[in-house]
Design an enzyme around this catalytic site. Structure first.
Site, PDB file in Angstrom:
ATOM      1  N   THR A  41       0.808  -1.332  -0.019  1.00  0.00           N
ATOM      2  CA  THR A  41      -0.012  -0.055   0.050  1.00  0.00           C
ATOM      3  C   THR A  41       0.855   1.369   0.164  1.00  0.00           C
ATOM      4  O   THR A  41       0.331   2.205   0.035  1.00  0.00           O
ATOM      5  CB  THR A  41      -0.949  -0.025   1.111  1.00  0.00           C
ATOM      6  OG1 THR A  41      -0.326  -0.272   2.489  1.00  0.00           O
ATOM      7  CG2 THR A  41      -2.059  -0.951   1.070  1.00  0.00           C
ATOM      8  N   HIS A  46       8.496  -0.327   5.921  1.00  0.00           N
ATOM      9  CA  HIS A  46       9.097   0.779   7.024  1.00  0.00           C
ATOM     10  C   HIS A  46       9.476  -0.073   8.019  1.00  0.00           C
ATOM     11  O   HIS A  46       9.551  -1.359   7.848  1.00  0.00           O
ATOM     12  CB  HIS A  46       8.032   1.590   7.630  1.00  0.00           C
ATOM     13  CG  HIS A  46       6.815   0.902   7.822  1.00  0.00           C
ATOM     14  ND1 HIS A  46       6.642  -0.110   9.157  1.00  0.00           N
ATOM     15  CD2 HIS A  46       5.275   0.768   7.473  1.00  0.00           C
ATOM     16  CE1 HIS A  46       5.333  -0.499   9.137  1.00  0.00           C
ATOM     17  NE2 HIS A  46       4.591  -0.028   8.086  1.00  0.00           N
ATOM     18  N   HIS A  49       7.912  -3.378   9.097  1.00  0.00           N
ATOM     19  CA  HIS A  49       7.994  -4.547   8.196  1.00  0.00           C
ATOM     20  C   HIS A  49       9.416  -5.200   8.418  1.00  0.00           C
ATOM     21  O   HIS A  49       9.158  -6.508   8.155  1.00  0.00           O
ATOM     22  CB  HIS A  49       7.915  -4.009   6.967  1.00  0.00           C
ATOM     23  CG  HIS A  49       6.687  -3.329   6.485  1.00  0.00           C
ATOM     24  ND1 HIS A  49       6.515  -2.356   5.665  1.00  0.00           N
ATOM     25  CD2 HIS A  49       5.428  -4.041   6.274  1.00  0.00           C
ATOM     26  CE1 HIS A  49       5.137  -1.923   5.327  1.00  0.00           C
ATOM     27  NE2 HIS A  49       4.470  -3.138   5.757  1.00  0.00           N
ATOM     28  N   ARG A  87      -9.314   1.751   4.406  1.00  0.00           N
ATOM     29  CA  ARG A  87      -8.509   2.135   3.442  1.00  0.00           C
ATOM     30  C   ARG A  87      -8.561   2.446   2.231  1.00  0.00           C
ATOM     31  O   ARG A  87      -9.779   1.875   1.509  1.00  0.00           O
ATOM     32  CB  ARG A  87      -7.241   0.938   3.372  1.00  0.00           C
ATOM     33  CG  ARG A  87      -6.283   1.191   2.596  1.00  0.00           C
ATOM     34  CD  ARG A  87      -5.222  -0.268   2.593  1.00  0.00           C
ATOM     35  NE  ARG A  87      -4.487  -0.178   3.839  1.00  0.00           N
ATOM     36  CZ  ARG A  87      -4.013  -1.596   4.029  1.00  0.00           C
ATOM     37  NH1 ARG A  87      -4.090  -2.246   3.292  1.00  0.00           N
ATOM     38  NH2 ARG A  87      -3.404  -1.693   5.248  1.00  0.00           N
ATOM     39  N   ASP A 194      -0.746  -8.086  15.464  1.00  0.00           N
ATOM     40  CA  ASP A 194      -2.292  -7.500  15.179  1.00  0.00           C
ATOM     41  C   ASP A 194      -2.906  -8.147  14.020  1.00  0.00           C
ATOM     42  O   ASP A 194      -4.197  -8.214  13.615  1.00  0.00           O
ATOM     43  CB  ASP A 194      -2.074  -5.937  14.644  1.00  0.00           C
ATOM     44  CG  ASP A 194      -1.270  -5.934  13.303  1.00  0.00           C
ATOM     45  OD1 ASP A 194      -0.418  -6.709  13.170  1.00  0.00           O
ATOM     46  OD2 ASP A 194      -1.349  -4.903  12.746  1.00  0.00           O
ATOM     47  N   LYS A 229       5.521   2.054  21.801  1.00  0.00           N
ATOM     48  CA  LYS A 229       5.694   1.853  20.383  1.00  0.00           C
ATOM     49  C   LYS A 229       6.902   2.473  19.855  1.00  0.00           C
ATOM     50  O   LYS A 229       6.951   3.916  19.892  1.00  0.00           O
ATOM     51  CB  LYS A 229       4.501   1.869  19.639  1.00  0.00           C
ATOM     52  CG  LYS A 229       4.471   1.372  18.293  1.00  0.00           C
ATOM     53  CD  LYS A 229       3.200   1.372  17.480  1.00  0.00           C
ATOM     54  CE  LYS A 229       3.233   0.949  15.890  1.00  0.00           C
ATOM     55  NZ  LYS A 229       1.905   1.130  15.460  1.00  0.00           N
ATOM     56  N   LYS A 232       8.278   5.612  15.075  1.00  0.00           N
ATOM     57  CA  LYS A 232       7.652   6.796  14.354  1.00  0.00           C
ATOM     58  C   LYS A 232       8.613   8.107  14.538  1.00  0.00           C
ATOM     59  O   LYS A 232       9.306   8.035  15.591  1.00  0.00           O
ATOM     60  CB  LYS A 232       6.286   6.989  15.119  1.00  0.00           C
ATOM     61  CG  LYS A 232       5.131   6.166  14.637  1.00  0.00           C
ATOM     62  CD  LYS A 232       4.686   6.223  13.475  1.00  0.00           C
ATOM     63  CE  LYS A 232       3.575   5.525  13.094  1.00  0.00           C
ATOM     64  NZ  LYS A 232       3.121   5.702  11.659  1.00  0.00           N
ATOM     65  N   THR A 233       8.588   8.746  13.700  1.00  0.00           N
ATOM     66  CA  THR A 233       9.428  10.215  13.881  1.00  0.00           C
ATOM     67  C   THR A 233       8.298  11.265  13.683  1.00  0.00           C
ATOM     68  O   THR A 233       7.069  11.219  13.626  1.00  0.00           O
ATOM     69  CB  THR A 233      10.392  10.105  12.771  1.00  0.00           C
ATOM     70  OG1 THR A 233       9.775  10.587  11.624  1.00  0.00           O
ATOM     71  CG2 THR A 233      11.301   8.936  12.743  1.00  0.00           C
TER      72      THR A 233
END
Length: 408
Positions: A41, A46, A49, A87, A194, A229, A232-233
């Site tokens: 997608t 990232h 993955h 999505r 998940d 978690k 993330k930036t």
């Protein structure tokens, strides 16, 4: 050779498993074929993955055969797991392009040659031409709607509305497992936690329809020891594509990771031996040295040794008084850009993507979070000296944002 199940457990890569004792015994006796699915997608993987890729790599190195399943069919639907909105539906060309990008990035970690070479499959090969009535009769009849709605991946969407379109995702993913079992003898599906409900349904489908052993195994999310978690930036996801997340920013992310997350990151994201990891993260060890090792090792795995060295040199130039500033994130301004911006710091911060907007840049300056050539910027209307562009202006935002500005 060590049992792959033990290796995954030791590295914190096992969260849930449907039949752990049976699977571990099987892994010790024979080479298994397993798979992980990746819905294309976006045009890059990232760091989330990457945890899955490392799981596959450890399995492959232990002698098992991986299948990379690209979701050219399921990407048309979109997995509702962990989502609150449906999505966006993608075109065939978008999906196929993204799938090609994925395979190129995966080749740094997985081997696509040799005795247990990774197989690349695309579920578009069987899903895009699927006959709806036959599918619902042969597969849909084996799924209980009541049981599906009890799964966490659907519970999150119930209040906002869950479409039948999305309900089909679990059936599609389970059918993927069945198809790979029939074509390659695949007996294990792995993935993020998940995905537990979807993966478990696929294993159950094979056991019921084929009367053959099949297994589900999930890994946990990349997190600190406190459960926070990671990945993330300020700019969003930590991408493997250097055009989306620069090599320097990728290196710096791991260089600045929380102390509590270093050991888990080294275990889950690198191939370093466990004994070495424990030694450099022990209470008596220098945790900053461990962070440097993590940053360099992971950057080298993802982007190559040369790129890792350049990122390391740029970081040393900024923080250690040495190294090479040539390799830090840089923008080169045309004469038109110099004239249009007036070299105002707010404009440069936005151009360099250190801030999302001019108002964001002004707030950051007012908060004392911006330096220009190591001097704090206090005036929101401040501008750089055009003459300084010849050697380059270095802007810093907080502790993690850096930008070199040059004349193009």
């Amino acid at each position: 050779m060590r049992n792959a199940y033990d290796i995954l457990e030791e590295r914190g890569l096992v969260k849930q498993c449907s039949h752990p004792e049976e699977l571990r015994e099987l892994m010790g006796k024979e080479k298994l074929t397993f798979y992980i699915g990746f819905d294309p997608t976006a045009d890059s993987l990232h760091i989330g993955h990457y945890v899955a890729l490392m799981t596959m790599a450890h399995m492959q190195r232990a002698g098992h055969r991986p299948i990379v399943l690209l979701g050219g069919g399921t990407a048309f639907i979109g997995d509702p797991s962990g989502k609150t909105d449906m999505r966006r539906m993608m075109t065939t060309d978008e999906i196929d392009h993204n799938a090609a990008c994925f395979q190129k990035q995966m080749s740094r970690v997985l081997s696509f040659e040799g005795e247990n070479a990774a197989i690349v499959e695309n579920n578009a090969n069987w899903l895009r031409s699927l006959n709806f009535l036959e599918f619902m009769r042969d597969i849909g009849s084996l799924f209980s709607v009541n049981r599906m709605l009890s799964a966490d991946c659907y519970k999150l969407r119930m209040e906002r509305g869950l479409t039948f379109f999305e309900m089909g995702y679990m059936l599609m993913q389970s059918y993927d497992f069945l198809m790979l079992h029939q074509k390659y003898g695949c007996v294990l599906e792995m993935g993020g936690d998940d995905q537990w409900s979807n993966i478990l349904s696929g294993a159950d489908l094979i056991r019921r329809k084929e009367q053959h052993a099949a297994f589900a195994l999930t890994t946990g999310l990349l997190a600190t020891s406190e459960g926070k978690k990671m990945g993330k930036t300020e700019k969003g996801a930590l991408w493997l594509d250097p055009e989306k997340t620069s090599v320097f920013d990728f290196y710096q992310y791991w260089r600045n990771v929380d102390d509590s997350g270093v050991e888990n990151c080294l275990k889950m994201l690198t191939f370093m031996p466990i004994d070495e990891i424990k030694a450099i993260t022990a209470p008596t060890a220098n945790i900053n040295e461990a962070k440097k090792i993590l940053a360099y090792t992971l950057t080298a795995q993802v982007h190559g040794e040369e790129a890792a060295k350049k990122a390391q040199q740029a970081a040393e130039a900024l923080f250690g008084g040495g190294g090479d500033i040539e390799h830090m994130p840089t923008i080169r301004l045309s004469q038109a850009e110099i004239e249009s911006t007036g070299l105002r710091v707010t404009d440069l911060l936005v151009l360099g993507k250190l801030c999302t907007s001019k108002s964001d840049a002004r707030r950051t300056i007012e908060g004392g979070g911006v330096l220009m050539d190591d001097v704090k910027v206090t005036d929101v209307y401040a501008a750089a000296d055009p003459a300084a562009l010849e050697n380059g202006i270095i802007l810093k935002k907080g502790k993690k944002g850096f930008l070199r500005v040059l004349k193009g």
